[in-house]
Design a protein around this motif. Structure first.
Motif, mmCIF file in Angstrom:
data_model
loop_
_atom_site.group_PDB
_atom_site.id
_atom_site.type_symbol
_atom_site.label_atom_id
_atom_site.label_comp_id
_atom_site.label_asym_id
_atom_site.label_seq_id
_atom_site.Cartn_x
_atom_site.Cartn_y
_atom_site.Cartn_z
ATOM 1 N N ASP A 298 18.794 36.953 -37.044
ATOM 2 C CA ASP A 298 17.380 37.263 -37.228
ATOM 3 C C ASP A 298 16.738 36.067 -37.917
ATOM 4 O O ASP A 298 17.350 35.010 -38.050
ATOM 5 N N GLN A 299 15.498 36.210 -38.352
ATOM 6 C CA GLN A 299 14.767 35.073 -38.889
ATOM 7 C C GLN A 299 15.317 34.592 -40.224
ATOM 8 O O GLN A 299 14.925 33.532 -40.707
ATOM 9 N N ARG A 300 16.217 35.356 -40.854
ATOM 10 C CA ARG A 300 16.808 34.931 -42.116
ATOM 11 C C ARG A 300 18.161 34.280 -41.921
ATOM 12 O O ARG A 300 18.790 33.843 -42.872
ATOM 13 N N TRP B 269 14.640 29.476 -56.247
ATOM 14 C CA TRP B 269 15.427 28.468 -56.926
ATOM 15 C C TRP B 269 14.820 27.081 -56.753
ATOM 16 O O TRP B 269 14.356 26.713 -55.678
ATOM 17 N N SER B 270 14.826 26.304 -57.813
ATOM 18 C CA SER B 270 14.386 24.913 -57.749
ATOM 19 C C SER B 270 15.438 24.092 -57.008
ATOM 20 O O SER B 270 16.613 24.444 -56.977
ATOM 21 N N GLY B 271 15.014 22.988 -56.427
ATOM 22 C CA GLY B 271 15.942 22.118 -55.703
ATOM 23 C C GLY B 271 15.274 21.460 -54.518
ATOM 24 O O GLY B 271 14.247 20.796 -54.650
ATOM 25 N N PHE B 272 15.829 21.661 -53.337
ATOM 26 C CA PHE B 272 15.207 21.128 -52.131
ATOM 27 C C PHE B 272 15.531 22.029 -50.953
ATOM 28 O O PHE B 272 16.464 22.834 -51.002
ATOM 29 N N ALA B 273 14.727 21.893 -49.908
ATOM 30 C CA ALA B 273 14.900 22.685 -48.695
ATOM 31 C C ALA B 273 15.563 21.849 -47.611
ATOM 32 O O ALA B 273 15.467 20.614 -47.618
ATOM 33 N N ILE B 274 16.237 22.517 -46.697
ATOM 34 C CA ILE B 274 16.859 21.836 -45.564
ATOM 35 C C ILE B 274 15.926 21.993 -44.362
ATOM 36 O O ILE B 274 15.619 23.119 -43.969
ATOM 37 N N PRO B 275 15.463 20.895 -43.771
ATOM 38 C CA PRO B 275 14.499 20.988 -42.658
ATOM 39 C C PRO B 275 15.186 21.367 -41.343
ATOM 40 O O PRO B 275 15.288 20.558 -40.416
ATOM 41 N N ARG B 276 15.669 22.589 -41.228
ATOM 42 C CA ARG B 276 16.517 22.973 -40.099
ATOM 43 C C ARG B 276 15.792 22.858 -38.751
ATOM 44 O O ARG B 276 16.352 22.329 -37.788
ATOM 45 N N THR B 277 14.579 23.368 -38.674
ATOM 46 C CA THR B 277 13.856 23.292 -37.401
ATOM 47 C C THR B 277 13.606 21.839 -37.007
ATOM 48 O O THR B 277 13.784 21.451 -35.841
ATOM 49 N N GLU B 278 13.214 21.016 -37.974
ATOM 50 C CA GLU B 278 12.954 19.603 -37.690
ATOM 51 C C GLU B 278 14.229 18.882 -37.256
ATOM 52 O O GLU B 278 14.198 18.001 -36.379
ATOM 53 N N LEU B 279 15.371 19.241 -37.867
ATOM 54 C CA LEU B 279 16.641 18.635 -37.476
ATOM 55 C C LEU B 279 16.955 18.939 -36.015
ATOM 56 O O LEU B 279 17.365 18.060 -35.249
ATOM 57 N N ALA B 280 16.763 20.205 -35.627
ATOM 58 C CA ALA B 280 17.073 20.607 -34.263
ATOM 59 C C ALA B 280 16.158 19.907 -33.262
ATOM 60 O O ALA B 280 16.609 19.437 -32.210
ATOM 61 N N ARG B 281 14.880 19.831 -33.580
ATOM 62 C CA ARG B 281 13.947 19.174 -32.667
ATOM 63 C C ARG B 281 14.270 17.691 -32.542
ATOM 64 O O ARG B 281 14.209 17.124 -31.441
ATOM 65 N N ALA B 282 14.598 17.062 -33.654
ATOM 66 C CA ALA B 282 14.943 15.639 -33.602
ATOM 67 C C ALA B 282 16.213 15.401 -32.797
ATOM 68 O O ALA B 282 16.335 14.387 -32.102
ATOM 69 N N ALA B 283 17.170 16.347 -32.873
ATOM 70 C CA ALA B 283 18.404 16.202 -32.091
ATOM 71 C C ALA B 283 18.108 16.231 -30.602
ATOM 72 O O ALA B 283 18.669 15.447 -29.825
ATOM 73 N N VAL B 284 17.219 17.137 -30.184
ATOM 74 C CA VAL B 284 16.843 17.196 -28.765
ATOM 75 C C VAL B 284 16.143 15.901 -28.365
ATOM 76 O O VAL B 284 16.419 15.327 -27.296
ATOM 77 N N ALA C 271 15.639 27.942 -32.759
ATOM 78 C CA ALA C 271 14.213 27.904 -32.438
ATOM 79 C C ALA C 271 13.742 26.469 -32.225
ATOM 80 O O ALA C 271 12.976 26.181 -31.296
ATOM 81 N N GLY C 272 14.202 25.555 -33.075
ATOM 82 C CA GLY C 272 13.797 24.160 -32.935
ATOM 83 C C GLY C 272 14.289 23.540 -31.650
ATOM 84 O O GLY C 272 13.561 22.795 -30.976
ATOM 85 N N VAL C 273 15.544 23.824 -31.269
ATOM 86 C CA VAL C 273 16.079 23.303 -30.013
ATOM 87 C C VAL C 273 15.275 23.836 -28.833
ATOM 88 O O VAL C 273 14.906 23.084 -27.918
ATOM 89 N N GLU C 274 14.997 25.125 -28.843
ATOM 90 C CA GLU C 274 14.259 25.733 -27.725
ATOM 91 C C GLU C 274 12.859 25.141 -27.600
ATOM 92 O O GLU C 274 12.408 24.795 -26.504
ATOM 93 N N GLU C 275 12.160 25.001 -28.725
ATOM 94 C CA GLU C 275 10.790 24.491 -28.686
ATOM 95 C C GLU C 275 10.742 23.060 -28.166
ATOM 96 O O GLU C 275 9.912 22.725 -27.315
#
Length: 342
Positions: free
Chosen positions: A82-84, A294-309, A92-96
């Motif tokens: 699901d979305q979580r 939580w403080s820290g940083f986020a992982i740009p998962r959608t951007e990673l997938a789009r860049a891979a395509v 989603a990033g690969v598909e888009e």
């Protein structure tokens, strides 16, 4: 050459003494192949016959020798989700991106039960190229793909023996370094790194960034790193007694380490932030409802997938460019980091 695998264009190129691009031009009957000398063409055709090379008939029947199918293969099961879920933004990033590039997607499944070379054949060849993802990978499969020069791009930094694997990865080292710098700027002088038990390239990148951040702050001699197991009130009490004022956590497949640490702090009456600051080195893979951000940083998962395509399609189109990319991880201010109390 082993009879266990089918011959590839690389094999043809080696036997004929030409480049793989020349082989591709001859086999795909490209308009540019008119510039190839007849003797060179003959060597390629002789090598094809000698090796028994059989091209992808479906792809050869289409203009340009391509069928505009991109594969997506995971080394783990990805459904249901699901979305979580960890994989949702990646898929989603690969598909888009594939849709925007004019490609259809073909999902290869059963990653945990059989490899990419099941039944003596390479399962991905029906696609022009493939995006790969997954934490528990088969190194031997990746090495064979690189040796065969099949177009693939991995989501995440991975290394293989004997060749270069194309990948798109989050810049964990730089992001972790920035987290440590921020903590040092808030007055923290004794930090603790809670590491995941599994060794991986992302884990090593985070550890490198942790050491670099401590070195920047002149705290390199305090680069303590322990495995994130048994986070209890007794363990936390011991760390605090040693002078630890900030803990950074390498995320696992869920947020159980951060939750366990928060529970231990509650049992001891330790405020977060306050007596203890906590930073997460990447948002939890599973976004379960949490009492805090939580403080820290986020992982740009959608951007990673789009860049891979994008990297994969550029390679298929013969565009020059990088074989690997590192994307920045956006900082997350959160509510779990603060100044060292006076």
């Amino acid at each position: 050459m082993s009879r266990a695998r089918k011959p590839t264009q690389i094999d043809i190129a080696r036997l004929a003494g030409v480049s793989q691009s020349t082989v591709s031009l001859v086999l795909n009957e490209s308009p540019d192949d008119t510039q190839i000398p007849p003797a060179t063409r003959q060597r390629v055709e002789d090598a094809v016959r000698e090796l028994g090379y059989v091209p992808n008939a479906a792809a050869r029947s289409l203009k340009g020798g391509r069928n505009h199918l991109l594969g997506l293969y995971s080394f783990e099961a990805v459904f249901p989700l699901d979305q979580r879920d960890f994989y949702y933004p990646l898929l989603a990033g690969v598909e888009e991106e594939a849709a925007e590039r004019g490609y259809d997607l073909l999902l290869f499944t059963s990653g945990e039960r059989r490899g990419l070379f099941a039944d003596g054949g390479q399962r991905l060849r029906v696609a022009d190229g493939c995006v790969l993802l997954g934490r528990h990978i088969r190194r031997d499969d990746l090495e064979r793909l690189v040796r065969d020069d099949f177009p693939v791009v991995f989501v995440g930094r991975r290394r293989v023996e004997g060749g270069e694997l194309s990948y798109v990865a989050a810049d964990y080292a730089a992001a972790t370094r920035d987290v440590v710098r921020r903590l040092a700027g808030l007055g923290h002088r004794r930090l603790l790194y809670l590491a995941a038990m599994e060794e991986s390239e992302p884990g090593r990148d985070r550890a490198d960034g942790y050491r670099l951040g401590l070195a920047d702050a002149g705290l390199g001699h305090r680069a303590e790193r322990v495995e994130a197991v048994g986070v209890t009130a007794a363990a936390l009490e011991n760390w605090l007694a040693q002078g630890v004022t900030a803990i950074v956590i390498e995320p696992t497949e869920d947020d159980r380490v951060a939750v366990a640490l928060q529970r231990a702090a509650g049992d001891l009456g330790v405020a977060i932030p306050g007596r203890l600051s906590v930073a997460l080195l990447g948002d939890p893979p599973s976004w379960s409802p949490a009492p805090r951000r939580w403080s820290g940083f986020a992982i740009p998962r959608t951007e990673l997938a789009r860049a891979a395509v994008g990297l994969l399609v550029d390679r298929l189109d013969g565009r020059p460019g990088p074989r690997t990319l590192h994307l920045p991880c956006p900082p997350v201010t959160g509510d779990s980091v603060g100044e060292v109390p006076c």
